[in-house]
Design a protein around this motif. Structure first.
Motif, mmCIF file in Angstrom:
data_model
loop_
_atom_site.group_PDB
_atom_site.id
_atom_site.type_symbol
_atom_site.label_atom_id
_atom_site.label_comp_id
_atom_site.label_asym_id
_atom_site.label_seq_id
_atom_site.Cartn_x
_atom_site.Cartn_y
_atom_site.Cartn_z
ATOM 1 N N LEU A 120 0.740 -1.233 -0.182
ATOM 2 C CA LEU A 120 0.026 -0.019 -0.006
ATOM 3 C C LEU A 120 0.813 1.354 0.049
ATOM 4 C CD1 LEU A 120 -2.610 -1.238 2.750
ATOM 5 C CD2 LEU A 120 -3.057 -0.778 0.365
ATOM 6 N N PHE A 121 0.509 2.248 -0.674
ATOM 7 C CA PHE A 121 1.197 3.557 -0.641
ATOM 8 C C PHE A 121 0.351 4.485 -0.216
ATOM 9 C CE2 PHE A 121 3.267 1.154 -4.070
ATOM 10 C CZ PHE A 121 4.529 1.334 -3.686
ATOM 11 N N PRO A 122 0.932 5.668 0.409
ATOM 12 C CA PRO A 122 0.057 6.658 0.882
ATOM 13 C C PRO A 122 -0.646 7.530 -0.150
ATOM 14 C CG PRO A 122 2.371 7.320 0.965
ATOM 15 C CD PRO A 122 2.128 6.142 0.548
ATOM 16 N N ASP A 123 -1.317 8.323 0.311
ATOM 17 C CA ASP A 123 -2.127 9.153 -0.677
ATOM 18 C C ASP A 123 -1.177 10.088 -1.288
ATOM 19 O OD1 ASP A 123 -4.708 7.903 0.179
ATOM 20 O OD2 ASP A 123 -5.292 9.469 1.542
ATOM 21 N N ASP A 124 -0.319 10.733 -0.798
ATOM 22 C CA ASP A 124 0.401 11.806 -1.609
ATOM 23 C C ASP A 124 1.173 10.953 -2.905
ATOM 24 O OD1 ASP A 124 2.143 10.486 -0.049
ATOM 25 O OD2 ASP A 124 3.414 12.396 0.451
ATOM 26 N N ILE A 125 1.388 9.921 -2.665
ATOM 27 C CA ILE A 125 2.350 9.039 -3.707
ATOM 28 C C ILE A 125 1.215 8.692 -4.940
ATOM 29 C CG2 ILE A 125 3.287 6.874 -4.446
ATOM 30 C CD1 ILE A 125 5.405 8.796 -2.964
ATOM 31 N N VAL A 126 0.106 8.263 -4.371
ATOM 32 C CA VAL A 126 -1.049 8.041 -5.531
ATOM 33 C C VAL A 126 -1.636 9.150 -6.396
ATOM 34 C CG1 VAL A 126 -3.511 7.276 -5.773
ATOM 35 C CG2 VAL A 126 -2.028 6.017 -4.240
ATOM 36 N N GLU A 127 -1.303 10.278 -5.512
ATOM 37 C CA GLU A 127 -1.856 11.776 -6.249
ATOM 38 C C GLU A 127 -0.824 12.055 -7.114
ATOM 39 O OE1 GLU A 127 -2.683 14.245 -2.833
ATOM 40 O OE2 GLU A 127 -4.327 12.959 -2.341
ATOM 41 N N LEU A 128 0.332 11.874 -6.771
ATOM 42 C CA LEU A 128 1.388 12.364 -7.586
ATOM 43 C C LEU A 128 1.715 11.505 -8.857
ATOM 44 C CD1 LEU A 128 3.909 14.304 -7.925
ATOM 45 C CD2 LEU A 128 5.424 12.628 -6.799
ATOM 46 N N ASN A 129 1.159 10.071 -8.808
ATOM 47 C CA ASN A 129 1.281 9.321 -9.919
ATOM 48 C C ASN A 129 0.241 9.622 -10.757
ATOM 49 O OD1 ASN A 129 2.337 6.415 -10.894
ATOM 50 N ND2 ASN A 129 0.098 6.534 -11.067
ATOM 51 N N SER A 130 -0.905 10.331 -10.423
ATOM 52 C CA SER A 130 -1.911 10.818 -11.306
ATOM 53 C C SER A 130 -1.271 12.015 -11.994
ATOM 54 C CB SER A 130 -3.191 11.085 -10.510
ATOM 55 O OG SER A 130 -3.913 9.735 -9.884
ATOM 56 N N GLU A 131 -0.919 12.852 -11.208
ATOM 57 C CA GLU A 131 -0.427 14.086 -11.880
ATOM 58 C C GLU A 131 0.682 13.673 -13.143
ATOM 59 O OE1 GLU A 131 1.220 16.619 -8.741
ATOM 60 O OE2 GLU A 131 -0.727 16.429 -7.791
ATOM 61 N N VAL A 132 1.584 12.654 -12.504
ATOM 62 C CA VAL A 132 2.678 12.339 -13.542
ATOM 63 C C VAL A 132 1.903 11.829 -14.953
ATOM 64 C CG1 VAL A 132 4.541 10.781 -14.203
ATOM 65 C CG2 VAL A 132 4.455 12.269 -12.161
#
Lengths: 488, 155
Positions: free
Chosen positions: A98-110
């Motif tokens: 599991l990853f934290p929300d901030d990594i999931v969000e950054l992945n979407s931005e990328v």
């Protein structure tokens, strides 16, 4: 021509040739260099979307192909005019942790910055709380979001179960909802009740079907989906279709048209793509997809074929191959004890390993792997059903140990720590790679990408094939004003 | 589009011929296309680099025939074929060292079985007397991993 009234009925296609098809048939080993020469034809083929990335593709790029997956995504998005679709495992992105929300969000931005237009997301437990952060951040980054529900067979995975999941996804404002059937367990019979129920619950949100061909029934299942009002089907170019892969675009296109639906498929482009990938398979020594025969045993243990052969060789190493039938019998019992996880990564591994431990140790649940305890406590998300009392007792899981909050909730943000370690100027792409992989694995990604070919012809592929043969010492090819000789 | 263009179907027919025939010389002329191939002497099929794979001499399993342990010692055994790890992660501190006092539920090592991690408890109250295997060793079911010298029973 179809009758009047069918004018507005359409069925469209999402290509998986560059992703799931080679994941299933070529162990995910299709390189970017194998893709680029045929992108022009793929663009002309009339696909609505092209799926270019998934968890295994990302991981194999890094670990085995030593390609930077972000560069592949960027290049494919730039070269393809057809909108590109990239898939993640929700809160786990490309892994099973599991990853934290901030990594999931950054992945979407990328993704959005690299040109991905559709973020496809699923959670292996169908716990849509693990999908929520991707839907939210995908939308915030300007992408459409396609949320998938994973299909499996069990007493709790009823039509009502999938209707409830569909309603959750509608509430999350998914732009598309997909049924994902990773081991080809859907049958036409089940489709006849499940598909209309899900279409109704989706209330106008377009549906996509993503079903594999292990049982040989997938093309019929796609027909039921088309009739039930699904808008899209995931399919692959013919040489990379069938078997453990998805159905062939050519086949499903013909079926859709026969049912009176219009498609945008271009037969000449599809022929070119199929011819090209057959040549690549010959040159690279990769298998072509074979139509699977119906096998009723698939519905009993549900274990993917690759996993059974793997287990057999492990048992052989312990001189315990004769216990395989017992283990296969124990599998459904363990699955029931564990609350019916989907027999797919990573849970297939859990169920099979636990069944093996139970049989080999001669005592059920004497040893329980840590990941299975965590799973049973709800650490990865909500289970489809309660684990059995016997299991909970042996695992010494008490009610107070159960995790009820959203899995992403118990993970602290990572970005501040990573930015601090990597420096403020580190590109987001590199920061994410550092979040997913230890440093030594990333070293090989620094090498320069090769010069890619962006066009090819049959003649060109013939020459490449001849060139790949170690046993040919001299070749001379002449065609329409072109003449060439080469010798080893 | 030129009518006489070479198609992938043509190419695949040629590929099939190259793969299935044991020619030493191959000439094909169909319409506009001409292919002439010559095989290396004596090679009738696939040729691959003669990579003699060196059989890696695996570290001999330290298990061997069962040795004897002091009476009363508690043996922590491997549940399954797998890999023995002394620490929770690469570079982390080992769970236990010789001389450490453990409780029955103290994790003393991990056995990785089919990519899943199994924490192995001491199952006795006592002191770690021996650690028999190096980190990363391959284990068979029943192999002794550690020896615990149990505490004397209280009264």
């Amino acid at each position: 021509m179809s009758k009047a009234g069918s004018r507005s009925k359409r069925f469209d296609f999402v290509d998986v040739t560059l992703r799931d098809a080679h994941q299933c048939l070529w162990s995910t080993r299709m390189t970017t260099a194998m893709m680029t020469p045929i992108l022009g034809a793929i663009d002309r083929a009339g696909y609505a979307y092209i799926n270019i990335l998934g968890g295994a593709v990302f991981d194999v790029c890094v670990r085995y192909l030593h390609e930077n997956p972000w560069e592949r995504v960027k290049l494919l998005c730039e070269r393809l005019e057809t909108p590109c679709d990239a898939l993640t495992r929700g809160q786990s992105l490309y892994t099973f942790e599991l990853f934290p929300d901030d990594i999931v969000e950054l992945n979407s931005e990328v993704f959005a910055r690299l040109g991905v237009e559709v973020l496809t997301v699923y959670d292996a437990l169908n716990d849509n709380r693990n999908v929520a952060s991707s839907v939210r951040s995908g939308h915030a980054a300007g992408m459409k979001v396609n949320a998938m529900m994973t299909y499996t067979l069990s007493p709790v995975h009823t039509d009502a179960y999938y209707v409830a999941r569909t309603k959750e996804l509608v509430k999350l404002k998914a732009d598309f909802i997909s049924i994902k059937d990773p081991t080809g367990l859907l049958t036409p019979e089940r489709g006849r009740t499940l598909f209309p129920a899900v279409v109704k619950a989706a209330g106008g949100v377009p549906l996509k079907l993503h079903s594999h061909c292990q049982s040989g029934l997938a093309p019929e299942v796609y027909e039921i989906a088309i009739r039930s009002g699904f808008r899209y089907g995931y399919t692959a170019s013919e040489p990379l279709a069938n078997g453990a892969s998805l159905p062939a675009t050519e086949d499903i296109g013909a079926r859709a048209r026969k049912l009176g639906f219009r498609t945008s498929l271009d037969a000449a482009a599809l022929r070119e793509i199929a011819g090209y990938f057959t040549c690549v398979a010959e040159r690279e020594g990769k298998p072509l997809g074979q139509v699977a025969r119906y096998d009723p045993a698939l519905y009993e243990h549900q274990i993917p074929g690759g996993m059974i052969s793997n287990l057999r060789s492990q048992l052989q190493a312990m001189s315990m191959e004769h216990r395989l039938p017992e283990i296969l019998e124990e599998v459904p019992r363990v699955r029931e004890d564990l609350g019916y996880p989907i027999v797919f990564s990573p849970f297939a591994q859990y169920v099979v390993t636990q069944a093996t431990l139970n049989v080999v140790q001669g005592e059920r649940y004497k040893t329980i792997p840590d990941e299975i305890r965590k799973y049973a406590m709800g650490y990865y998300g909500k289970l489809a059903a309660q684990p059995s009392a016997e299991f909970l007792e042996r695992a010494a899981i008490r009610p107070g140990d159960l995790v009820t909050e959203r899995p992403g909730e118990h993970i602290e943000p990572w970005i501040p720590r990573l930015r601090k370690a990597l420096g403020p100027s580190v590109p987001d792409e590199d920061l994410l790679l550092a979040a997913f992989y230890p440093k030594p694995l990333l070293e090989p990604l620094r090498k320069r990408a090769p010069e890619y070919e962006f066009r090819t012809t049959p003649l060109n592929e013939l020459i490449r094939f001849i060139g790949s043969r170690g046993d040919i010492e001299f070749a001379h090819v002449r065609f329409a004003g072109t003449e060439m000789s080469f010798s080893a | 589009m030129r009518k006489e263009s070479l198609t992938y179907e043509d190419v695949l027919r040629i590929v099939e011929l190259v793969k299935t025939t044991r020619f030493s010389e191959f000439r094909l002329k169909v319409g506009e296309i001409e292919v002439h191939l010559r095989r290396k002497n004596g090679s009738g099929g696939e040729t691959h680099a003669q990579a003699v794979s060196q059989v890696e001499t695996a570290a001999p399993s330290p298990a061997g025939p069962e040795r004897s342990f002091p009476a009363g010692a508690v043996l922590v055994r491997a549940p399954m074929v797998g890999t023995f790890y002394r620490a929770p992660a690469p570079g982390a501190e080992p769970f236990v060292e010789i001389g450490k006092h453990v409780e029955p539920d103290t994790t003393v090592c991990i056995i990785e079985v089919m990519k899943l991690m199994n924490s192995i408890p001491a199952e006795a109250r006592g002191v770690v007397a021996e650690i028999l295997l190096p980190n990363g060793a391959r284990v068979e079911p029943g192999d002794v991993l550690l020896v615990i010298k149990p505490d004397p029973e209280d009264g």
